[in-house]
Structure formats: structure tokens, C-alpha cells
Design an enzyme around this catalytic site. Structure first.
Site, PDB file in Angstrom:
ATOM      1  CB  SER A 183      -0.829   0.044   1.228  1.00 14.37           C
ATOM      2  OG  SER A 183      -1.656  -1.083   1.211  1.00 14.37           O
TER       3      SER A 183
HETATM    4  N1  SAH Z   1      -0.919  -5.043   4.161  1.00 19.86           N
HETATM    5  C1  SAH Z   1       0.030  -5.423   2.908  1.00 19.86           C
HETATM    6  C2  SAH Z   1      -0.704  -4.921   1.559  1.00 19.86           C
HETATM    7  C3  SAH Z   1      -1.187  -5.954   1.189  1.00 19.86           C
HETATM    8  S1  SAH Z   1      -2.287  -5.979  -0.270  1.00 19.86           S
HETATM    9  C4  SAH Z   1       1.276  -4.778   2.830  1.00 19.86           C
HETATM   10  O1  SAH Z   1       1.634  -4.121   3.861  1.00 19.86           O
HETATM   11  O2  SAH Z   1       1.919  -5.131   2.094  1.00 19.86           O
HETATM   12  C5  SAH Z   1      -3.646  -7.076  -0.014  1.00 19.86           C
HETATM   13  C6  SAH Z   1      -3.232  -8.438   0.452  1.00 19.86           C
HETATM   14  O3  SAH Z   1      -4.154  -9.135   0.758  1.00 19.86           O
HETATM   15  C7  SAH Z   1      -2.692  -9.231  -1.090  1.00 19.86           C
HETATM   16  O4  SAH Z   1      -1.407  -9.883  -0.589  1.00 19.86           O
HETATM   17  C8  SAH Z   1      -3.794 -10.049  -1.186  1.00 19.86           C
HETATM   18  O5  SAH Z   1      -3.265 -11.506  -1.646  1.00 19.86           O
HETATM   19  C9  SAH Z   1      -4.363 -10.193   0.319  1.00 19.86           C
HETATM   20  N2  SAH Z   1      -5.759 -10.779   0.404  1.00 19.86           N
HETATM   21  C10 SAH Z   1      -6.676 -10.761  -0.479  1.00 19.86           C
HETATM   22  N3  SAH Z   1      -7.952 -11.205  -0.030  1.00 19.86           N
HETATM   23  C11 SAH Z   1      -7.493 -11.851   1.083  1.00 19.86           C
HETATM   24  C12 SAH Z   1      -7.947 -12.933   2.037  1.00 19.86           C
HETATM   25  N4  SAH Z   1      -9.387 -13.106   1.921  1.00 19.86           N
HETATM   26  N5  SAH Z   1      -7.590 -13.350   3.103  1.00 19.86           N
HETATM   27  C13 SAH Z   1      -6.232 -12.815   3.336  1.00 19.86           C
HETATM   28  N6  SAH Z   1      -5.429 -12.088   2.619  1.00 19.86           N
HETATM   29  C14 SAH Z   1      -6.323 -11.666   1.344  1.00 19.86           C
END
Ligand code: SAH
Length: 216
Positions: A64
Site C-alpha cells: 500500500s
Molecule cells: N498489508 C499489505 C498490503 C497487502 S495488499 C502490505 O503492507 O504490503 C492486500 C493483500 O491481501 C494481498 O497480499 C492479497 O493476497 C491479500 N488478500 C486478499 N484477499 C484475502 C483474504 N481473503 N484473506 C487474506 N488475505 C487476502
């Protein structure tokens, strides 16, 4: 110039920028000045790590934008010793920021390959995060209840399951909307079945995919 020294300067500059954009929680700013965001992205794009924008990570996911991380973390009202559940571990950057603030961090990631890589990264950087591979829309019952829950992917709704895993007085921060844009929701659990919701600005996240999220 020494690379680490240069990145330290860029982090200070980023924090100044976040302040200008309205982030005022000193704990959040302090943590973001400490966490080395360049170690959470591919070496090829490290130079861009302290620009205020989202960057690609593995498997079409993103780390993000720093402003988004700061905004969500500020809404979450993190304090030392609080138990925080993150949904969407991704690169682990957000989890590291929470660790620097003294939180006890749990995180769920649905993509196994990404979760394993990030687990290794966090271990090397000595950030202690409990990680589960699975569908985070169902929360993580084993360690519930949590003081705070933070969802870092776009949800079509506020999943009931997550609200159930919060303590009374707990806070859930989650982007809710369609696949293109979402509004940031801060939901406070005031009593067993009573919630107070505050709605903030527009953001754009990758989709939350799962039972209570979007279909793949
Ligand atoms: N917090 C992260 C940003 C991640 S982007 C950082 O600091 O880098 C969002 C993430 O959510 C992705 O890795 C995606 O694979 C995950 N995601 C999407 N749906 C999900 C679910 N149902 N359960 C767990 N993770 C999920």
C-alpha cells in the site's frame, strides 16, 4: 553515499510529507520513520520505496501507499500491547509498522507463496508476527478476540465474522466499496451487537477475495 544513509534521509522526508498530508499520530510517524520500506519491495524498485505511492509485489499484489498505511494505522488507534489482527499480510510492511508501535500482531494472507516469502522476511528483520495462510474474511478464531482488526484489501461489505472477533470497545478499519474505489470505514464495537461506523475518504485497494469478500 552509503545506501542505508540515503534511505534514512528519504524516510525522514517521507514522514514530513505524511505530516503535511494530515497524519498527526506521532506513534505512527515514528514507526514509519523506522521501518525500512525498501526491504519490503524487490531490489529493482528499491529506489522508489520512499515515494508516496503503492508499489507492485509478488503475484499482482501491492504494498500500500505510505499515506494509506499511515491513514489506516492512525484510525486504528494502536497502543503498545494491543492485539491486532491484519487481513492481507502482503509484503509485511504494514505488519512491521504495527510491531514498531508495540502491538502484538497476527496476520492472515490467502496466497501461500507470498505468505511464506514474507514470513521469512519478517523473521530476518526480527519482527514477530503470527502468520496464517487462509481466507482472512473469516478472521482467525484461534487467537480471538482482538483489540483491533485491520483489513488491507478492498471489501464489498463489513464481514460479520470480523466484528464477532473484536472485543467490546475494539476497532475495525476496512476499505468498503466496489472493485474500483472504496471508502475507509472505522467501525467501533460499542456493545455486544452494537456498532458505530465512521466513513472517510476514497482509496483504492486490491480486492479481498474470499467467502465474505469477492469471488476470484
Ligand atoms: N498489508 C499489505 C498490503 C497487502 S495488499 C502490505 O503492507 O504490503 C492486500 C493483500 O491481501 C494481498 O497480499 C492479497 O493476497 C491479500 N488478500 C486478499 N484477499 C484475502 C483474504 N481473503 N484473506 C487474506 N488475505 C487476502
Amino acid at each position: 553515499m552509503d545506501k542505508e544513509y540515503k534511505f534514512k534521509g528519504l524516510r525522514e522526508k517521507l514522514v514530513k510529507e505524511l505530516r503535511k498530508k494530515g497524519i498527526s499520530d506521532e506513534q505512527v510517524l515514528f514507526a514509519m520513520e523506522k521501518v525500512k520500506r525498501h526491504l519490503f519491495v524487490d531490489e529493482l524498485i528499491q529506489e522508489s520505496a520512499y515515494e508516496d505511492r503503492a508499489l507492485p509485489i509478488l503475484l499482482n499484489q501491492t504494498i500500500s501507499q505510505p499515506y494509506t498505511v499511515a491513514f489506516q494505522t492512525q484510525l486504528l488507534e494502536v497502543k503498545k500491547g494491543l492485539r491486532v489482527l491484519e487481513i492481507g499480510l502482503g509484503s509485511g510492511y504494514q505488519a512491521a509498522v504495527l510491531c514498531e508501535m508495540g502491538a502484538i500482531v497476527f496476520s492472515v494472507e490467502r496466497l501461500k507463496e507470498l505468505a511464506l516469502l514474507t514470513k521469512e522476511r519478517l523473521k530476518n528483520l526480527v519482527y514477530d508476527v503470527q502468520i496464517k495462510i487462509g481466507d482472512g474474511t473469516l478472521g482467525w478464531q484461534t487467537f480471538a478476540p482482538y483489540d483491533r482488526i485491520l483489513v488491507t484489501a478492498a471489501s464489498p461489505q463489513v464481514p460479520e465474522t470480523l466484528l464477532k472477533q473484536l472485543i467490546i470497545g475494539g476497532i475495525l478499519v476496512i476499505p468498503v466499496g466496489d472493485r474500483d474505489t472504496q471508502k475507509m470505514y472505522k467501525v467501533i464495537k460499542t456493545h455486544e451487537n452494537t456498532y458505530e461506523t465512521q466513513i472517510f475518504d476514497d482509496f483504492k485497494f486490491v480486492p479481498l477475495i474470499g467467502d465474505k469478500g469477492w469471488k476470484e
